[in-house]
Design a protein around this motif. Structure first.
Motif, short mmCIF file in Angstrom:
data_model
loop_
_atom_site.label_atom_id
_atom_site.label_comp_id
_atom_site.label_asym_id
_atom_site.label_seq_id
_atom_site.Cartn_x
_atom_site.Cartn_y
_atom_site.Cartn_z
N ARG A 11 4.86 7.25 0.32
CA ARG A 11 4.12 7.54 0.12
C ARG A 11 2.60 6.39 -0.58
NH1 ARG A 11 6.69 8.89 -5.94
NH2 ARG A 11 6.76 6.69 -7.13
N GLU A 12 1.70 6.51 -0.67
CA GLU A 12 0.93 5.38 -1.32
C GLU A 12 1.34 5.53 -2.19
OE1 GLU A 12 -4.26 4.95 -0.99
OE2 GLU A 12 -2.83 7.48 -1.62
N ARG A 22 -0.57 13.18 0.94
CA ARG A 22 -0.55 12.34 2.37
C ARG A 22 -1.06 10.79 1.94
NH1 ARG A 22 -4.40 10.77 4.97
NH2 ARG A 22 -4.07 10.09 6.98
N ASN A 23 -0.32 10.07 2.39
CA ASN A 23 -0.16 8.76 2.92
C ASN A 23 -1.57 8.56 3.98
OD1 ASN A 23 -0.64 5.85 3.33
ND2 ASN A 23 2.32 5.25 2.65
N ARG A 45 0.78 -1.03 0.24
CA ARG A 45 -0.10 0.05 -0.09
C ARG A 45 0.54 1.44 -0.24
NH1 ARG A 45 -3.61 -1.13 5.11
NH2 ARG A 45 -1.95 -0.58 6.10
N SER A 46 2.20 1.14 0.52
CA SER A 46 2.86 1.80 0.55
C SER A 46 4.43 2.00 -0.01
CB SER A 46 3.62 2.41 1.96
OG SER A 46 2.28 3.05 2.87
N GLU A 47 5.51 3.11 -0.50
CA GLU A 47 6.35 2.90 -1.53
C GLU A 47 6.76 3.99 -1.02
OE1 GLU A 47 4.91 2.73 -5.57
OE2 GLU A 47 4.85 5.17 -6.05
N ARG A 57 1.30 7.00 -6.70
CA ARG A 57 0.34 8.11 -6.09
C ARG A 57 1.26 9.24 -6.20
NH1 ARG A 57 -4.37 10.47 -3.39
NH2 ARG A 57 -4.18 11.90 -4.48
N GLY A 84 6.76 10.86 7.31
CA GLY A 84 7.60 10.23 6.34
C GLY A 84 7.80 10.02 4.72
N HIS A 139 -1.78 5.13 4.55
CA HIS A 139 -1.71 4.21 4.63
C HIS A 139 -0.73 4.03 6.27
CE1 HIS A 139 -4.31 2.77 1.98
NE2 HIS A 139 -3.64 3.18 1.06
N ILE A 140 -0.80 5.38 6.55
CA ILE A 140 1.06 5.27 7.76
C ILE A 140 -0.01 5.69 8.77
CG2 ILE A 140 2.80 7.05 8.48
CD1 ILE A 140 2.74 7.52 5.52
#
Length: 175
Positions: A73-74, A81-82, A34-36, A77, A112, A84-85
């Protein structure tokens, strides 16, 4: 129609500009689906003018050094804002050239997003000078972080690049 012709004549009479940006290609690494993680660079100072022939040609080149930017980040995207954090801590972030020494830029940072050289983030990182740009020399980045309770240790290589952009000189008047 007359307006378009006048605008075209104005653009042509203003000449052209060339901007050469130097830096290191972004490094992106998937984290939890979900995040990178994205590590990128941006010029450490304003470009310098190397050639200026009034109304004909201008050549600008970005600074010979760059700053890092780190962004959890998400996935997929580019910005924003992410969502998932829940928690994130960057335990360490460092770089090195080849087999050279590590330069640590960040320790125990609890966000983040971070930008080297930006006053809003300077209190959270040591006063390390900008990263020098070396043509055809990659930089290795190493980061250790915890995202939502899961720890990641990531190492990657960022290749150097030079990108050239041409533009109508009329844009210089609009700055």
């Amino acid at each position: 129609m007359l307006g378009v012709l006048i605008l075209g004549a104005w653009l042509v009479s203003g000449g052209v500009g060339q901007y050469q940006q130097r830096g290191y290609a972004p490094f992106v690494h998937a984290l939890d689906g979900r995040s990178e993680l994205k590590i990128s660079t941006y010029p450490a100072w304003f470009p310098r003018e190397e050639v200026d022939i009034p109304f004909v040609y201008t050549r600008r080149v970005s600074a010979d050094s760059v700053f890092f930017q780190v962004f959890v980040r998400e996935a997929g995207r580019a910005a924003g804002r992410n969502p998932h954090i829940e928690s994130v801590t960057i335990h360490s972030f460092a770089y090195r050239f080849g087999n050279g020494p590590h330069t640590e830029l960040l320790q125990d940072y609890e966000d983040g997003f971070w930008m080297q050289g930006d006053d809003r983030y300077s209190a959270t990182s040591p006063d390390v000078p900008a990263l020098p740009y070396f043509e055809e020399t990659p930089v290795t980045v190493e980061i250790n972080l915890t995202l939502n309770g899961q720890t990641y240790t990531v190492e990657g290589e960022m290749t150097s690049y030079e990108r050239t952009t041409w533009y109508p000189r009329v844009f210089d008047l609009l700055r």
